[in-house]
Design a protein around this motif. Structure first.
Motif, mmCIF file in Angstrom:
data_model
loop_
_atom_site.group_PDB
_atom_site.id
_atom_site.type_symbol
_atom_site.label_atom_id
_atom_site.label_comp_id
_atom_site.label_asym_id
_atom_site.label_seq_id
_atom_site.Cartn_x
_atom_site.Cartn_y
_atom_site.Cartn_z
ATOM 1 N N GLY A 53 0.779 -1.432 -0.063
ATOM 2 C CA GLY A 53 0.195 0.285 -0.014
ATOM 3 C C GLY A 53 0.935 1.286 0.355
ATOM 4 O O GLY A 53 0.344 2.182 -0.624
ATOM 5 N N GLY A 54 2.008 1.134 0.841
ATOM 6 C CA GLY A 54 2.673 2.400 0.744
ATOM 7 C C GLY A 54 3.656 2.474 -0.439
ATOM 8 O O GLY A 54 4.133 3.893 -0.888
ATOM 9 N N ILE A 55 3.445 1.619 -1.641
ATOM 10 C CA ILE A 55 3.972 1.905 -2.844
ATOM 11 C C ILE A 55 2.931 2.450 -3.759
ATOM 12 O O ILE A 55 2.946 3.344 -4.440
ATOM 13 N N ILE A 56 1.604 1.655 -3.592
ATOM 14 C CA ILE A 56 0.581 1.824 -4.458
ATOM 15 C C ILE A 56 -0.041 3.600 -4.325
ATOM 16 O O ILE A 56 -0.485 4.192 -5.095
ATOM 17 N N LEU A 57 0.005 3.907 -3.121
ATOM 18 C CA LEU A 57 -0.610 4.995 -2.826
ATOM 19 C C LEU A 57 0.027 6.387 -3.535
ATOM 20 O O LEU A 57 -0.690 7.115 -4.224
ATOM 21 N N TRP A 90 1.368 10.082 3.048
ATOM 22 C CA TRP A 90 2.019 8.776 3.239
ATOM 23 C C TRP A 90 3.612 9.104 3.921
ATOM 24 O O TRP A 90 3.955 8.483 4.852
ATOM 25 N N PHE A 91 4.137 9.993 3.462
ATOM 26 C CA PHE A 91 5.728 10.458 3.859
ATOM 27 C C PHE A 91 5.747 10.780 5.236
ATOM 28 O O PHE A 91 6.418 10.601 6.084
ATOM 29 N N PHE A 92 4.463 12.069 5.557
ATOM 30 C CA PHE A 92 4.640 12.146 6.911
ATOM 31 C C PHE A 92 3.820 11.507 7.968
ATOM 32 O O PHE A 92 3.912 11.715 9.049
ATOM 33 N N GLY A 95 2.732 5.913 10.164
ATOM 34 C CA GLY A 95 2.549 5.197 11.280
ATOM 35 C C GLY A 95 3.753 4.674 12.181
ATOM 36 O O GLY A 95 4.821 4.691 11.624
ATOM 37 N N THR A 96 3.331 4.547 13.386
ATOM 38 C CA THR A 96 4.377 3.806 14.370
ATOM 39 C C THR A 96 4.460 2.296 14.697
ATOM 40 O O THR A 96 5.165 1.759 15.205
ATOM 41 N N SER A 97 3.099 1.748 14.001
ATOM 42 C CA SER A 97 2.853 0.231 14.076
ATOM 43 C C SER A 97 2.051 -0.259 12.855
ATOM 44 O O SER A 97 1.726 0.807 12.210
ATOM 45 N N ALA A 98 2.030 -1.486 12.673
ATOM 46 C CA ALA A 98 1.333 -1.870 11.397
ATOM 47 C C ALA A 98 -0.125 -1.417 11.738
ATOM 48 O O ALA A 98 -0.763 -0.843 10.668
ATOM 49 N N GLU A 99 -0.755 -1.329 12.856
ATOM 50 C CA GLU A 99 -2.108 -0.958 12.852
ATOM 51 C C GLU A 99 -2.093 0.526 12.554
ATOM 52 O O GLU A 99 -3.163 1.090 11.743
#
Length: 150
Positions: A53-57, A90-92, A95-99
């Motif tokens: 998701g961090g690639i696709i967004l 997404w850059f900023f 998240g600090t955990s998977a959740e």
């Protein structure tokens, strides 16, 4: 033309596979070993979802940038600004955990759809774009929700 071109539809559906696989992993319904898949498909489904998701967004933000090139004047400025917002989000906000990363991805994909609706209203997208993106975004958000609550 409102019909989604076959290549776009097929590639878009293929792009859902990692989200769907990650959701199945998160639910514990399958594993990479069951299917003799490469290691990239193994492990924690939630982390796989965050990685993909961090690639696709940001990738989808790039498509909006391309659509923004069709605008002129002040609307072009607004379109360019809107097109970079998902990637900056997404850059900023990774998240600090998977959740928390999944929550922030869900917010990013929902916001992306709102931006795409604006681009559609500004007539910057192909006539079929929004029909495709709504369907894909619904599936992505369902997968992310599974990752959040699994």
């Amino acid at each position: 033309m409102n019909r989604i071109p076959a290549p776009a539809l097929l590639l878009a559906l293929a792009g859902l596979i990692p989200f769907l696989w990650a959701a199945l992993l998160a639910l514990g319904l399958t594993s990479a070993a069951d299917w003799n898949l490469p290691a990239v498909f193994a492990g924690d489904g939630r982390l796989l979802m965050v990685r993909y998701g961090g690639i696709i967004l940001p990738f989808m933000a790039g498509t909006l940038w391309a659509f923004a090139t069709r605008a002129e004047g002040l609307p072009a400025f607004a379109a360019y600004v809107a097109s970079v917002l998902p990637a900056l989000w997404w850059f900023f906000m990774p998240g600090t955990s998977a959740e928390t990363a999944l929550i922030n991805l869900a917010i990013g994909f929902a916001a992306l759809l709102l931006i795409e609706i604006a681009f559609d209203r500004w007539q910057l997208t192909p006539s079929w774009w929004l029909a495709l993106r709504i369907q894909l975004t619904v599936v992505v958000l369902i997968c992310i929700a599974i990752g959040i609550w699994a």
